[in-house]
Scaffold this active site. Structure first.
Site, PDB file in Angstrom:
ATOM      1  N   HIS A   1     -10.311   1.740  -0.050  1.00  0.00           N
ATOM      2  CA  HIS A   1      -8.851   1.440  -0.834  1.00  0.00           C
ATOM      3  C   HIS A   1      -7.946   1.005  -1.754  1.00  0.00           C
ATOM      4  O   HIS A   1      -8.650  -0.294  -2.032  1.00  0.00           O
ATOM      5  CB  HIS A   1      -7.741   0.443   1.143  1.00  0.00           C
TER       6      HIS A   1
ATOM      7  N   CYS B   1       0.864  -1.429   0.521  1.00  0.00           N
ATOM      8  CA  CYS B   1       0.086  -0.267   0.111  1.00  0.00           C
ATOM      9  C   CYS B   1       0.990   1.211   0.049  1.00  0.00           C
ATOM     10  O   CYS B   1       0.152   2.344  -0.130  1.00  0.00           O
ATOM     11  CB  CYS B   1      -0.846   0.563   0.899  1.00  0.00           C
TER      12      CYS B   1
ATOM     13  N   HIS C   1      -2.896   7.213   6.143  1.00  0.00           N
ATOM     14  CA  HIS C   1      -3.280   6.470   5.752  1.00  0.00           C
ATOM     15  C   HIS C   1      -4.891   5.811   6.321  1.00  0.00           C
ATOM     16  O   HIS C   1      -5.072   5.168   5.056  1.00  0.00           O
ATOM     17  CB  HIS C   1      -2.156   5.183   6.292  1.00  0.00           C
TER      18      HIS C   1
END
Length: 411
Positions: A331, A162, A298
Site C-alpha cells: 500500500h 490513500c 483498493h
C-alpha cells in the site's frame, strides 16, 4: 464529462522502474515485498521499498529539495520518456498553461524525523541545513515537480490519505474544463518513513507477512513507496492539426469522488462512500456498470476494508473481474491512487488482466470475481478504486480510445 487522454504515463515502485518492468512483474506474478529493514524500524512486517533511491541526489539546481521523497519523484519522472513528453507539451502550450497536481500523504517527513534526531542538545534547535518548505511541507512534492520542468501553471498538492493520488485526476479535469490550463502533470509520490510505519503499527494494521488482499487469511497491510505520473491533455478534435488518437490510447473517461466521513480510520461498513464514488465515475463517463471489464480494487488486505469494498462493488457490478495489485506493490498510501491508475491504464494498453499476487485462497464470503490468475483479455474499460481514511473516496474510470470515441460511451 469530456474524456481526457493520458498522452504519457509512468510508474516506479518496488516491482520495478518504468512501465516495462512494472508490466513484466505483473505478468510474471512477481511481487516486490520483503521483510522490513528500513532504517531504525524494528517491526515484524514486510514493506515495498524501491531500490536505489539513496544512490542518487536531486538535480544540482534543485538541491534545496533534497530528500527521499523528491529523489523518488525524480527517479520516476525520468522513466518511459515522461520528462521528454512534458518538455514537448511545455513547448506546445507554454509553461504557464500546464498545471501540476500531486498527491502525497507525508511528503518528505523523513527529513523532519532525521532533523529531530540532530537537534542541538542545549537549545533544541533543528539543524540549520533542515529545509521544511522544500521537503516536509506537503506542497514540496508539487513544487519540486513544477521546478523540475520549469512549469508556471497552477500547482497544488492533495493530501487526502490513500485517495490523494487519484483525486488529482479530478482536480486536473476541472482545471482543463474551466479553460485555465491546456495540459496537466498529475501523479502521486509517497516514500517510506518511520511516521507511517509506526503509525500504522499503532493502529494494529500491519501484516507480519506479505499482505494478502481478499484472502480468507488476510490480516493487514504492507506499506510500500512509489511515484507515478500521467500527462493529461484534451482529446484532439476533428478540426485540430494534431494527429488523431491511436485506437489503443487510454482515456480518462469518468471521475467519481465522495466523502462519507463515517470514521477517522474505518470504512463505512456497507461501503456507502465507495459506492457513491463508483456511481459518479460511471455516470460521468456515460458507461454502464456492465460495460466495465476490470476493477482494480483498493484492496488493502485488512478484514474490514476488503469486506466494505466488496459490499459496495456488489451493489453495482455483477461478476466483473477484479483484483488488488497491493499484494505486489504494498500500500503506497498517498501514491496508491496514481500508481494503480497507471496500472489500470497499462492493463488496457497491454490487454492484460492483472492477478492478485500473494492471495492464495479467496474469501468466497466476499462474493467477488477475484482473479488469482492473470492473462490476456479483451479490456475496453477499467475502474480504479482509492478509498482513504476519513471516508475520502475516489474512483477513476479509464477506457481505450476506440471504445469511447466510436460510441461505446456517451460523451
Amino acid at each position: 464529462m469530456k474524456p481526457l487522454v493520458l498522452t504519457h504515463f509512468t510508474a516506479t515502485s518496488c516491482i520495478g522502474r518504468g512501465l516495462d518492468a512494472t508490466f513484466d512483474a505483473l505478468r510474471g506474478k512477481r511481487g516486490g515485498l520483503a521483510p522490513c529493514h528500513f532504517e531504525r524500524a524494528t517491526l515484524d512486517t514486510w514493506i515495498g521499498a524501491v531500490d536505489g533511491i539513496d544512490d542518487q541526489t536531486v538535480r544540482d539546481d534543485l538541491s534545496d529539495y533534497e530528500c527521499r521523497n523528491n529523489r523518488l519523484a525524480q527517479l520516476a519522472l525520468n522513466q518511459d520518456g515522461f520528462a521528454e513528453a512534458v518538455a514537448a507539451a511545455a513547448r506546445r502550450y507554454g509553461a504557464q498553461r500546464i498545471g501540476v497536481f500531486i498527491g502525497t500523504s507525508t511528503a518528505g517527513i523523513l527529513e523532519t524525523e532525521q532533523a529531530y534526531r540532530e537537534r542541538d542538545p542545549h537549545s533544541g534547535a533543528l539543524p540549520a541545513t533542515f529545509r521544511y518548505a522544500e521537503t516536509h511541507n506537503p506542497y514540496s512534492s508539487a513544487a519540486f515537480v513544477r521546478a523540475y520542468f520549469g512549469l508556471q501553471g497552477p500547482a497544488f498538492v492533495i493530501s487526502s490519505a490513500c485517495s490523494s493520488g487519484a483525486k488529482v485526476f479530478g482536480s486536473a479535469r476541472r482545471m482543463l474544463a474551466a479553460g485555465l490550463i491546456d495540459a496537466a502533470v498529475v501523479g502521486g509520490v509517497d516514500s517510506l518513513c518511520l511516521t507511517t510505519l509506526y503509525g500504522f503499527n499503532s493502529l494494529e494494521l500491519l501484516s507480519p507477512g506479505p499482505c494478502k488482499p481478499f484472502d480468507v487469511q488476510r490480516n493487514g497491510i504492507s506499506i510500500g513507496e512509489a511515484a507515478a505520473f500521467a500527462l493529461l491533455e484534451r482529446v484532439p478534435q476533428a478540426n485540430d492539426t494534431t494527429p488523431p488518437l491511436p485506437a489503443d490510447a487510454v482515456l480518462l473517461a469518468g471521475v467519481g469522488e465522495s466523502s462519507d466521513a463515517y470514521h477517522m480510520s474505518s470504512p463505512h461498513p456497507q461501503g456507502l462512500g465507495a459506492r457513491l464514488a463508483m456511481e459518479q465515475a460511471l455516470a460521468s463517463s456515460g458507461i454502464a456498470a456492465d460495460g466495465i471489464d476490470y476493477i482494480n480494487l483498493h484492496g488493502t488486505a485488512t478484514p474490514s476494508n476488503d469486506a466494505a469494498e466488496s459490499t459496495a462493488v456488489k451493489t453495482l457490478f455483477n461478476d466483473t473481474p477484479c483484483s488488488s495489485t497491493k499484494g505486489a506493490t504494498g500500500h503506497t498510501l498517498g501514491a496508491a491512487g496514481a500508481l494503480e491508475a497507471v496500472i489500470a491504464a497499462l492493463a488496457l494498453r497491454e490487454q492484460w488482466l492483472p492477478a492478485g499476487i500473494n492471495t492464495t485462497e479467496v474469501d468466497t464470503a466476499l462474493g467477488l470475481n477475484y482473479q488469482l490468475t492473470g492473462g490476456p483479455a479483451i479490456l475496453r474499460t477499467a475502474l480504479s478504486n482509492s478509498f482513504g481514511f476519513g471516508g475520502t473516496n475516489c474512483s477513476l474510470l479509464f477506457a481505450r480510445a476506440a471504445y469511447v470515441l466510436d460510441g461505446g460511451a456517451a460523451s
